[in-house]
Design an enzyme around this catalytic site. Sequence first.
Site, PDB file in Angstrom:
ATOM      1  N   CYS A   1      -2.808  10.983   0.815  1.00 19.96           N
ATOM      2  CA  CYS A   1      -3.831   9.971   0.485  1.00 19.96           C
ATOM      3  C   CYS A   1      -3.264   8.720  -0.178  1.00 19.96           C
ATOM      4  O   CYS A   1      -3.773   7.616   0.020  1.00 19.96           O
ATOM      5  CB  CYS A   1      -4.892  10.583  -0.436  1.00 19.96           C
ATOM      6  SG  CYS A   1      -5.252  12.303  -0.111  1.00 19.96           S
TER       7      CYS A   1
ATOM      8  N   CYS B   1      -2.672   5.170   1.532  1.00 20.56           N
ATOM      9  CA  CYS B   1      -3.798   4.284   1.894  1.00 20.56           C
ATOM     10  C   CYS B   1      -4.636   3.903   0.682  1.00 20.56           C
ATOM     11  O   CYS B   1      -5.151   2.799   0.595  1.00 20.56           O
ATOM     12  CB  CYS B   1      -4.688   4.978   2.923  1.00 20.56           C
ATOM     13  SG  CYS B   1      -3.856   5.185   4.486  1.00 20.56           S
ATOM     14  N   HIS B   2      -4.804   4.848  -0.267  1.00 18.34           N
ATOM     15  CA  HIS B   2      -5.740   4.600  -1.383  1.00 18.34           C
ATOM     16  C   HIS B   2      -5.031   4.199  -2.680  1.00 18.34           C
ATOM     17  O   HIS B   2      -5.701   3.834  -3.640  1.00 18.34           O
ATOM     18  CB  HIS B   2      -6.603   5.839  -1.630  1.00 18.34           C
ATOM     19  CG  HIS B   2      -7.461   6.210  -0.447  1.00 18.34           C
ATOM     20  ND1 HIS B   2      -8.633   5.561  -0.130  1.00 18.34           N
ATOM     21  CD2 HIS B   2      -7.267   7.130   0.523  1.00 18.34           C
ATOM     22  CE1 HIS B   2      -9.156   6.092   0.962  1.00 18.34           C
ATOM     23  NE2 HIS B   2      -8.349   7.040   1.398  1.00 18.34           N
TER      24      HIS B   2
ATOM     25  N   MET C   1      -9.738   6.611   8.874  1.00 22.39           N
ATOM     26  CA  MET C   1      -9.228   7.739   8.063  1.00 22.39           C
ATOM     27  C   MET C   1      -9.239   8.998   8.921  1.00 22.39           C
ATOM     28  O   MET C   1     -10.245   9.308   9.561  1.00 22.39           O
ATOM     29  CB  MET C   1     -10.103   7.959   6.834  1.00 22.39           C
ATOM     30  CG  MET C   1      -9.756   9.285   6.147  1.00 22.39           C
ATOM     31  SD  MET C   1     -10.401   9.387   4.523  1.00 22.39           S
ATOM     32  CE  MET C   1     -10.458  11.172   4.343  1.00 22.39           C
TER      33      MET C   1
ATOM     34  N   HIS D   1       0.513  -5.561   4.508  1.00 23.97           N
ATOM     35  CA  HIS D   1       0.995  -4.266   5.007  1.00 23.97           C
ATOM     36  C   HIS D   1       2.260  -4.469   5.840  1.00 23.97           C
ATOM     37  O   HIS D   1       3.314  -4.708   5.297  1.00 23.97           O
ATOM     38  CB  HIS D   1      -0.123  -3.596   5.809  1.00 23.97           C
ATOM     39  CG  HIS D   1       0.132  -2.172   6.154  1.00 23.97           C
ATOM     40  ND1 HIS D   1       0.103  -1.151   5.224  1.00 23.97           N
ATOM     41  CD2 HIS D   1       0.435  -1.590   7.336  1.00 23.97           C
ATOM     42  CE1 HIS D   1       0.353  -0.010   5.832  1.00 23.97           C
ATOM     43  NE2 HIS D   1       0.563  -0.236   7.110  1.00 23.97           N
TER      44      HIS D   1
ATOM     45  N   HIS E   1      -2.975  -4.031  12.551  1.00 22.71           N
ATOM     46  CA  HIS E   1      -1.866  -3.122  12.200  1.00 22.71           C
ATOM     47  C   HIS E   1      -0.751  -3.339  13.228  1.00 22.71           C
ATOM     48  O   HIS E   1      -0.662  -2.613  14.203  1.00 22.71           O
ATOM     49  CB  HIS E   1      -2.342  -1.676  12.213  1.00 22.71           C
ATOM     50  CG  HIS E   1      -1.326  -0.716  11.671  1.00 22.71           C
ATOM     51  ND1 HIS E   1      -0.323  -0.167  12.446  1.00 22.71           N
ATOM     52  CD2 HIS E   1      -1.135  -0.224  10.426  1.00 22.71           C
ATOM     53  CE1 HIS E   1       0.433   0.643  11.700  1.00 22.71           C
ATOM     54  NE2 HIS E   1      -0.029   0.624  10.478  1.00 22.71           N
TER      55      HIS E   1
HETATM   56 FE1  DHE Z   1       3.540   3.414   8.350  1.00 19.17          FE
HETATM   57  C1  DHE Z   1       5.625   0.830   9.302  1.00 19.17           C
HETATM   58  C2  DHE Z   1       2.998   1.924   5.334  1.00 19.17           C
HETATM   59  C3  DHE Z   1       0.958   5.555   7.723  1.00 19.17           C
HETATM   60  C4  DHE Z   1       4.382   5.189  11.106  1.00 19.17           C
HETATM   61  N1  DHE Z   1       4.181   1.701   7.489  1.00 19.17           N
HETATM   62  C5  DHE Z   1       5.038   0.770   8.046  1.00 19.17           C
HETATM   63  C6  DHE Z   1       5.259  -0.296   7.104  1.00 19.17           C
HETATM   64  C7  DHE Z   1       4.536   0.020   5.964  1.00 19.17           C
HETATM   65  C8  DHE Z   1       3.856   1.274   6.219  1.00 19.17           C
HETATM   66  C9  DHE Z   1       4.444  -0.795   4.676  1.00 19.17           C
HETATM   67  C10 DHE Z   1       6.139  -1.529   7.337  1.00 19.17           C
HETATM   68  C11 DHE Z   1       7.568  -1.173   6.987  1.00 19.17           C
HETATM   69  C12 DHE Z   1       8.500  -2.343   7.291  1.00 19.17           C
HETATM   70  O1  DHE Z   1       8.320  -2.966   8.347  1.00 19.17           O
HETATM   71  O2  DHE Z   1       9.382  -2.614   6.469  1.00 19.17           O
HETATM   72  N2  DHE Z   1       2.224   3.702   6.832  1.00 19.17           N
HETATM   73  C13 DHE Z   1       2.187   2.999   5.661  1.00 19.17           C
HETATM   74  C14 DHE Z   1       1.132   3.500   4.794  1.00 19.17           C
HETATM   75  O3  DHE Z   1       0.914   3.141   3.590  1.00 19.17           O
HETATM   76  C15 DHE Z   1       0.307   4.406   5.590  1.00 19.17           C
HETATM   77  C16 DHE Z   1      -0.954   3.659   6.019  1.00 19.17           C
HETATM   78  C17 DHE Z   1      -0.153   5.672   4.871  1.00 19.17           C
HETATM   79  C18 DHE Z   1       0.959   6.443   4.233  1.00 19.17           C
HETATM   80  O4  DHE Z   1       0.674   7.229   3.358  1.00 19.17           O
HETATM   81  O5  DHE Z   1       2.108   6.285   4.607  1.00 19.17           O
HETATM   82  C19 DHE Z   1       1.213   4.621   6.790  1.00 19.17           C
HETATM   83  N3  DHE Z   1       2.813   5.054   9.261  1.00 19.17           N
HETATM   84  C20 DHE Z   1       1.740   5.804   8.843  1.00 19.17           C
HETATM   85  C21 DHE Z   1       1.495   6.924   9.720  1.00 19.17           C
HETATM   86  O6  DHE Z   1       0.590   7.797   9.585  1.00 19.17           O
HETATM   87  C22 DHE Z   1       2.426   6.817  10.855  1.00 19.17           C
HETATM   88  C23 DHE Z   1       1.644   6.467  12.112  1.00 19.17           C
HETATM   89  C24 DHE Z   1       3.168   8.108  11.167  1.00 19.17           C
HETATM   90  C25 DHE Z   1       4.083   8.524  10.081  1.00 19.17           C
HETATM   91  O7  DHE Z   1       5.269   8.563  10.391  1.00 19.17           O
HETATM   92  O8  DHE Z   1       3.638   8.750   9.000  1.00 19.17           O
HETATM   93  C26 DHE Z   1       3.293   5.627  10.417  1.00 19.17           C
HETATM   94  N4  DHE Z   1       4.762   3.059   9.914  1.00 19.17           N
HETATM   95  C27 DHE Z   1       5.035   3.939  10.927  1.00 19.17           C
HETATM   96  C28 DHE Z   1       6.052   3.384  11.805  1.00 19.17           C
HETATM   97  C29 DHE Z   1       6.382   2.132  11.291  1.00 19.17           C
HETATM   98  C30 DHE Z   1       5.579   1.951  10.114  1.00 19.17           C
HETATM   99  C31 DHE Z   1       6.610   4.052  13.055  1.00 19.17           C
HETATM  100  C32 DHE Z   1       7.438   1.150  11.811  1.00 19.17           C
HETATM  101  C33 DHE Z   1       6.910   0.380  12.954  1.00 19.17           C
HETATM  102  C34 DHE Z   1       8.009  -0.499  13.562  1.00 19.17           C
HETATM  103  O9  DHE Z   1       8.090  -0.495  14.796  1.00 19.17           O
HETATM  104  O10 DHE Z   1       8.759  -1.142  12.802  1.00 19.17           O
END
Ligand code: DHE
Length: 549
Positions: free
Chosen positions: A44, A47-48, A85, A323, A366
């Site tokens: 959680c 996101c929160h 969510m 983000h 996103h």
């Molecule tokens: Fe991510 C990128 C934050 C959930 C897979 N994710 C990012 C970035 C941030 C972020 C700040 C950018 C990083 C950068 O570019 O330097 N992600 C978060 C969260 O806070 C969130 C919403 C909830 C959490 O608790 O993490 C979250 N993210 C997810 C997922 O549920 C995903 C789909 C699967 C997983 O692996 O958890 C996921 N996030 C990704 C991926 C990227 C990403 C694959 C990079 C994308 C790219 O092509 O650069």
Amino acid sequence: MKFNKIIIAGLVAVLGLTISANAKSVKLSKSQMKKATQVYFDRCAGCHGMLRKGALGPNLEPKKTKAMGTATLKYIINNGTPGGMPGWGKSGELTKAETSLMAKYVQIKAPMPPEKSIVDMKKSHKVLIPVAKRPKSPQNKNWKDNFAVILRDIGKIAIVDGKTKKVLSVVKSGFATHITRTSASGRYMYVIGRDGKASMIDMWMKKPANVAEIRPCNDARAIDTSKHKDYLDKYAVVGCYWPPSIVTLDAETLSPIKIVSTASYTIDKGVFTREARAAAIIASHHKPEWVINVKESGQVWLYDYSDIKNPKITMVEAERFLHDGGWDLSKRYFLTAANAKNIISVIDTKKGKLVANIPSQGKKPHPGRGVNIDSKKYGPIWGTGHIGSNDIVFIGTDPEDHAKNAWKVVKKVSLPGKGGGNLFIKGHPNSPYIFIDRPVNPDRKLQTQIYVMDKESLEIVKTIKIPAKYLPVYKGKKGKKIISRGPVHFEFNADGSEVWTSIWGNKMVNTPILVYDSKTLKLKHVIDDKRLVTPTGKFNVTNTMTDTY
Ligand code: DHE
């Protein structure tokens, strides 16, 4: 948040739930608090927020959650919401008992998470293979076309040969590993886990392995390196959610250099928050500078690392809850989603200024890194999808030669069906198409398709249905049928002839990576190695070091 009020009102109507203003206070035992704090961190907090002030997800402070009451909270945690969510109970990721535990936990004031000093982080620092003992030249010939694949729920990384599709090695990383980025030379892959653990993999080794690790914070999502020509492979930087901070590291050994706190700056009147989390980081190719989103503050920090002990930082006010985001084609402009406000902020990194805050014309943009197209009709444009609506939008990014299109939405396309759910979009200069996923769409049919868009017409020209045999269904606890989500995140090989996507399962079985021909759209390979458990992000060495998307 407006739509939350609608949901709650709906729940009251449908389930006859009572919203009690003075809900009796909820009590949890010590062991329940410990368990719930861990579940909250794992599922959680991202996101929160750790302190529950909200960001991509709404505020969950007790003054609000108590009024909602346990039954309503349980329903939402179990089923999820149309705003994106996940239904943690329905998907089998939380048991019934955990769902009710969390419904109570969020009605109790968030415990203050621990701080971390340089001395603390040094205790977690290890150089696993000294620099002198690492290969002097690449030991596997395809290394520049290899991929790092996130194995999210088991906290590992698979290194896959981009040509042979063989898994060369599987290496341990942090908890719920999030992303990887490369050094400027591409030699090292830097990995960040949600638990803040940073590790680095030597891609020159025959069987790529971890060479160093450190845990500079307790919660993180971003990592990058120094890409300016005078600092190639010199520094790495971790963006921390908790403690809210930026930590710079030596790029060869990951030994810590400096912590800069990001706490408390904010652009909203009177809003003070200790929790201003470092989100996306992107490294300038032109200046010794990292561009770093500070989520809750609404500021984009331009972090000049030329004097690493005395960094110069320009704080550019943009929009709150920053983000993810990426470069435009020129790599001068950084376009980033302030996703809770449906804004794309544009930062001119040459002038160090905000160019525009552009309404994204959808709900919760996103982009990941977004997608760049040099369009015959509009000139250079950058595109993003949305989690909370069906909208794929493109923004003009060339104020010199295409001024009339610059910094405005030039094209908006709706994906078929309802319910949004897009997470990533990706393209490559050598592919005529861009690829769009929808893993958090509630409709199973829409969730299990890839949406292919023609780069010139900017129209969806094909939807690729994932064959059922690649979507494992498995028996959860008590025989509950749990299905894998569909395709998530795309990455191309170095020459752009192939596009790879992960089938996002959960940790009960392995799920494949599907490789499509990026021109004929034919399924070319299925990488179905037993070790690929919950594959999510994938990062090709060449495309990641050159920021090609
Ligand atoms: Fe991510 C990128 C934050 C959930 C897979 N994710 C990012 C970035 C941030 C972020 C700040 C950018 C990083 C950068 O570019 O330097 N992600 C978060 C969260 O806070 C969130 C919403 C909830 C959490 O608790 O993490 C979250 N993210 C997810 C997922 O549920 C995903 C789909 C699967 C997983 O692996 O958890 C996921 N996030 C990704 C991926 C990227 C990403 C694959 C990079 C994308 C790219 O092509 O650069």
